[in-house]
Design a protein around this motif. Structure first.
Motif, PDB file in Angstrom:
ATOM      1  N   HIS A  51       9.899   5.077  -8.269  1.00 16.33           N
ATOM      2  CA  HIS A  51       9.899   3.688  -8.736  1.00 16.33           C
ATOM      3  C   HIS A  51       8.810   2.896  -8.024  1.00 16.33           C
ATOM      4  N   HIS A  52       8.797   2.984  -6.692  1.00 18.47           N
ATOM      5  CA  HIS A  52       7.722   2.431  -5.882  1.00 18.47           C
ATOM      6  C   HIS A  52       7.819   2.998  -4.473  1.00 18.47           C
ATOM      7  N   VAL A  53       6.730   2.933  -3.780  1.00 14.88           N
ATOM      8  CA  VAL A  53       6.675   3.306  -2.377  1.00 14.88           C
ATOM      9  C   VAL A  53       6.263   2.049  -1.636  1.00 14.88           C
ATOM     10  N   ALA A  54       6.963   1.705  -0.561  1.00 12.88           N
ATOM     11  CA  ALA A  54       6.705   0.452   0.139  1.00 12.88           C
ATOM     12  C   ALA A  54       6.259   0.697   1.577  1.00 12.88           C
ATOM     13  N   TYR A  55       5.281  -0.078   1.985  1.00 15.73           N
ATOM     14  CA  TYR A  55       4.750  -0.062   3.336  1.00 15.73           C
ATOM     15  C   TYR A  55       4.697  -1.498   3.847  1.00 15.73           C
ATOM     16  N   ARG A  56       4.503  -1.645   5.121  1.00 16.89           N
ATOM     17  CA  ARG A  56       4.349  -2.970   5.701  1.00 16.89           C
ATOM     18  C   ARG A  56       2.866  -3.351   5.680  1.00 16.89           C
ATOM     19  N   CYS A  57       2.607  -4.651   5.592  1.00 15.48           N
ATOM     20  CA  CYS A  57       1.234  -5.144   5.673  1.00 15.48           C
ATOM     21  C   CYS A  57       1.182  -6.332   6.621  1.00 15.48           C
ATOM     22  N   ASN A  58      -0.018  -6.635   7.090  1.00 12.18           N
ATOM     23  CA  ASN A  58      -0.220  -7.784   7.969  1.00 12.18           C
ATOM     24  C   ASN A  58      -0.280  -9.084   7.183  1.00 12.18           C
ATOM     25  N   VAL A  92      -2.031  11.938   9.658  1.00 16.05           N
ATOM     26  CA  VAL A  92      -0.823  12.510   9.046  1.00 16.05           C
ATOM     27  C   VAL A  92      -0.241  11.603   7.973  1.00 16.05           C
ATOM     28  N   GLN A  93       0.100  10.381   8.323  1.00 10.83           N
ATOM     29  CA  GLN A  93       0.726   9.483   7.356  1.00 10.83           C
ATOM     30  C   GLN A  93      -0.365   8.816   6.533  1.00 10.83           C
ATOM     31  N   GLY A  96       2.797  -1.814  14.068  1.00  4.83           N
ATOM     32  CA  GLY A  96       2.334  -0.743  14.940  1.00  4.83           C
ATOM     33  C   GLY A  96       2.420   0.556  14.169  1.00  4.83           C
ATOM     34  N   ARG A  97       2.139   1.618  14.852  1.00  6.84           N
ATOM     35  CA  ARG A  97       2.297   2.925  14.243  1.00  6.84           C
ATOM     36  C   ARG A  97       2.892   3.839  15.292  1.00  6.84           C
ATOM     37  N   ASP A  98       3.468   4.908  14.849  1.00  8.24           N
ATOM     38  CA  ASP A  98       4.090   5.870  15.747  1.00  8.24           C
ATOM     39  C   ASP A  98       3.011   6.484  16.633  1.00  8.24           C
ATOM     40  N   TYR A 140     -11.424   9.987   2.570  1.00  8.38           N
ATOM     41  CA  TYR A 140     -10.423   9.271   3.367  1.00  8.38           C
ATOM     42  C   TYR A 140     -11.013   7.984   3.918  1.00  8.38           C
ATOM     43  N   PHE A 141     -10.160   6.949   3.995  1.00 13.75           N
ATOM     44  CA  PHE A 141     -10.551   5.667   4.579  1.00 13.75           C
ATOM     45  C   PHE A 141      -9.284   4.900   4.907  1.00 13.75           C
ATOM     46  N   PHE A 142      -9.440   3.761   5.575  1.00 13.24           N
ATOM     47  CA  PHE A 142      -8.286   2.966   5.990  1.00 13.24           C
ATOM     48  C   PHE A 142      -8.275   1.620   5.270  1.00 13.24           C
ATOM     49  N   ASP A 143      -7.070   1.166   4.896  1.00 11.46           N
ATOM     50  CA  ASP A 143      -6.919  -0.162   4.297  1.00 11.46           C
ATOM     51  C   ASP A 143      -6.914  -1.204   5.420  1.00 11.46           C
ATOM     52  N   PRO A 144      -6.868  -2.506   5.099  1.00 16.57           N
ATOM     53  CA  PRO A 144      -6.933  -3.517   6.149  1.00 16.57           C
ATOM     54  C   PRO A 144      -5.727  -3.535   7.089  1.00 16.57           C
ATOM     55  N   ASN A 145      -4.668  -2.817   6.749  1.00 17.05           N
ATOM     56  CA  ASN A 145      -3.472  -2.753   7.585  1.00 17.05           C
ATOM     57  C   ASN A 145      -3.462  -1.532   8.502  1.00 17.05           C
ATOM     58  N   GLY A 146      -4.473  -0.682   8.378  1.00 14.03           N
ATOM     59  CA  GLY A 146      -4.529   0.537   9.170  1.00 14.03           C
ATOM     60  C   GLY A 146      -3.879   1.734   8.509  1.00 14.03           C
ATOM     61  N   HIS A 147      -3.456   1.596   7.241  1.00 13.04           N
ATOM     62  CA  HIS A 147      -2.886   2.737   6.518  1.00 13.04           C
ATOM     63  C   HIS A 147      -4.033   3.616   6.024  1.00 13.04           C
ATOM     64  N   ARG A 148      -3.922   4.912   6.256  1.00  9.87           N
ATOM     65  CA  ARG A 148      -4.951   5.838   5.774  1.00  9.87           C
ATOM     66  C   ARG A 148      -4.747   6.063   4.284  1.00  9.87           C
ATOM     67  N   VAL A 149      -5.850   6.018   3.538  1.00 10.54           N
ATOM     68  CA  VAL A 149      -5.840   6.210   2.090  1.00 10.54           C
ATOM     69  C   VAL A 149      -6.699   7.427   1.777  1.00 10.54           C
ATOM     70  N   GLU A 150      -6.199   8.249   0.874  1.00  4.95           N
ATOM     71  CA  GLU A 150      -6.925   9.434   0.413  1.00  4.95           C
ATOM     72  C   GLU A 150      -7.110   9.321  -1.085  1.00  4.95           C
TER      73      GLU A 150
END
Length: 181
Positions: free
Chosen positions: A11-18, A87-88, A78-80, A127-137
């Motif tokens: 349905h959707h995948v949710a992440y946190r953003c700044n 990885v994530q 933050g991140r783990d 691969y690159f990172f979004d403005p929140n630090g999430h890695r995007v592929e």
């Protein structure tokens, strides 16, 4: 005995953003997603907690939805620290190698550093990172039907061997024999 539910799709995948606005604008501009929906509440509906949030939804195509929460009253994101940054990640499929290279040029033109393309045997990725630090592929499939069938066949064998040894099984070494062939 109960039966597992019959799932239709994610349905959707949710992440946190700044910052919800910055995140929506980045995903629209960099990846061409369509901003479709927002929910904002002062209380969390599922728990009743006082915790204002903005929940935004972006259409990724093909019935796929990516969502983000901005949580201004929570500790900073933050991140783990025990999980490597690679990885994530969020992975999206593009049509082919030409589309992958065009996407790389576009993302770089937006001021974002891009790694790749990297060959994974049956697909190539950037691969690159979004403005929140999430890695995007972004990935495009390059394998044959036979290769994907072989990967499906050896998947249970590889998992069993990994479970016993915690070392990379060699059932699909052919994936990396000649990555540019």
């Amino acid at each position: 005995m109960t039966q597992a539910p019959e799932l239709k799709r994610i349905h959707h995948v949710a992440y946190r953003c700044n910052d919800a606005k910055e995140t929506v604008e980045w995903y629209q501009r960099v990846l061409g997603m369509t901003y479709t929906t927002a929910f904002a509440e002062d209380k969390v509906p599922s728990t009743g907690e006082d915790d204002p949030y903005m929940h935004v939804f972006l259409d990724c195509g093909g019935g796929n939805v990516l969502a983000f929460f901005e949580l201004p009253n929570q500790q900073p994101m933050g991140r783990d620290p025990n999980t490597p940054a690679w990885v994530q990640h969020l992975a999206f499929e593009v049509e082919d190698e030409a589309a992958l290279l065009a996407a790389k040029a576009h993302v770089e033109a937006q001021g974002t550093d891009v790694l790749g393309p990297t060959c994974h045997g049956v697909f190539r990725s950037i691969y690159f990172f979004d403005p929140n630090g999430h890695r995007v592929e972004l990935a495009c499939n390059i394998g044959t039907r036979e290769q994907y069938a072989e990967l499906r066949r050896v998947a249970p064998l590889m998992l069993e061997e990994w479970s016993r040894t915690k070392r990379a099984p060699r059932h699909a070494e052919w994936l990396h024999e000649n990555p540019d062939a």
